[in-house]
Design an enzyme around this catalytic site. Structure first.
Site, PDB file in Angstrom:
ATOM      1  N   ASP A 157      68.398  72.849   8.267  1.00  0.00           N
ATOM      2  CA  ASP A 157      67.049  73.048   7.764  1.00  0.00           C
ATOM      3  C   ASP A 157      67.069  74.251   6.815  1.00  0.00           C
ATOM      4  OD1 ASP A 157      64.211  72.527   7.822  1.00  0.00           O
ATOM      5  OD2 ASP A 157      63.946  74.099   9.294  1.00  0.00           O
TER       6      ASP A 157
ATOM      7  N   PHE B  54      58.784  67.565   9.959  1.00  0.00           N
ATOM      8  CA  PHE B  54      59.364  67.918  11.251  1.00  0.00           C
ATOM      9  C   PHE B  54      59.684  66.626  11.990  1.00  0.00           C
ATOM     10  CE2 PHE B  54      59.677  69.377  15.592  1.00  0.00           C
ATOM     11  CZ  PHE B  54      60.439  70.525  15.432  1.00  0.00           C
TER      12      PHE B  54
ATOM     13  N   ARG C 256      63.597  64.407  22.925  1.00  0.00           N
ATOM     14  CA  ARG C 256      65.035  64.366  22.630  1.00  0.00           C
ATOM     15  C   ARG C 256      65.636  63.003  22.959  1.00  0.00           C
ATOM     16  NH1 ARG C 256      66.930  69.665  21.673  1.00  0.00           N
ATOM     17  NH2 ARG C 256      65.940  71.282  22.902  1.00  0.00           N
TER      18      ARG C 256
ATOM     19  N   GLU D 235      76.093  69.677  14.167  1.00  0.00           N
ATOM     20  CA  GLU D 235      74.689  70.106  14.270  1.00  0.00           C
ATOM     21  C   GLU D 235      73.763  68.906  14.215  1.00  0.00           C
ATOM     22  OE1 GLU D 235      72.269  71.984  14.737  1.00  0.00           O
ATOM     23  OE2 GLU D 235      72.343  73.909  13.726  1.00  0.00           O
ATOM     24  N   ASP D 236      72.578  69.058  14.745  1.00  0.00           N
ATOM     25  CA  ASP D 236      71.584  67.994  14.616  1.00  0.00           C
ATOM     26  C   ASP D 236      70.948  67.991  13.231  1.00  0.00           C
ATOM     27  OD1 ASP D 236      70.249  70.416  15.062  1.00  0.00           O
ATOM     28  OD2 ASP D 236      68.904  69.631  16.594  1.00  0.00           O
TER      29      ASP D 236
END
Ligand code: IMP
Ligand code: MG
Length: 178
Positions: free
Chosen positions: A102, A151, A164, A98-99
């Protein structure tokens, strides 16, 4: 540098070094095994590309899609998963890539999906972990960096499908959102 970048949190070099370490750790933890890496699109694409090349094992690479975000930056908690079941999960050593972890809602849903298919083992590798925002009980097995409660974009992570391609992880200026 992009005019909307406020601050670089994790530089290209810091990420490269950390990904190397993660790859070495995964290589030794899974020695002798044939792992199935499942990348969670789209955010994982840069991290997975780099990480996979640091894992010195035979591995199968697959992708699934999961999104709980529209254009905004707050998780809706409504996770949409896209997965074609043309690959076997049963008895495989699965590592989800996963990036960012959260709220943890996306990965909790995914973990459930995959667990039901009886993998031999199931672990999670995330580039970034934002523990301050956790709403589900889930912890990564491998973490690149702990991320402050901001964020972030870059190295695969987007805001409204932009940023990205930044080679580092950064925080945007407020103007970027208007
Ligand atoms: P969770 O379900 O809240 O854990 O959300 C995980 C997903 O939300 C990640 O895979 C990202 O795609 C997205 N996400 C969460 N935080 C950020 C961020 O700071 N920047 C970009 N995307 C984020
Ligand atoms: Mg995303």
């Amino acid at each position: 540098m992009n005019e909307y970048i406020k601050e670089v949190l994790f530089s290209e070099e810091a990420i490269r070094l950390r990904v190397e370490e993660l790859g070495a750790k995964i290589t030794s933890d899974y020695a002798g095994k044939d792992i199935l890496l499942i990348g969670v699109l789209k955010g994982c694409y840069v991290f997975l590309a780099d990480l996979a090349r640091r894992i010195e094992l035979d591995c199968e690479i697959r992708f699934i899609t999961a999104s709980s975000y529209g254009k905004g930056v707050i998780s809706s908690g409504d996770v949409r998963i896209g997965m074609d079941f043309d690959f076997e999960i049963e008895n495989r050593d699965v590592l989800i890539v996963e990036d960012i972890l959260d709220s943890g809602i996306t990965l909790t849903v995914l973990q459930g999906f995959i667990s039901k298919r009886n993998p031999a083992s199931l672990r999670i590798c995330t580039l970034l972990d934002k523990p301050a925002r956790r709403r589900a009980e889930i912890e990564p097995d491998y973490t690149g960096f702990e991320c402050p409660d901001e964020f972030v974009v870059g190295y695969g992570l987007d805001y409204a499908e932009r940023y990205r391609n930044l080679p580092f992880v950064a925080v945007l200026k407020p103007e970027a959102y208007s």
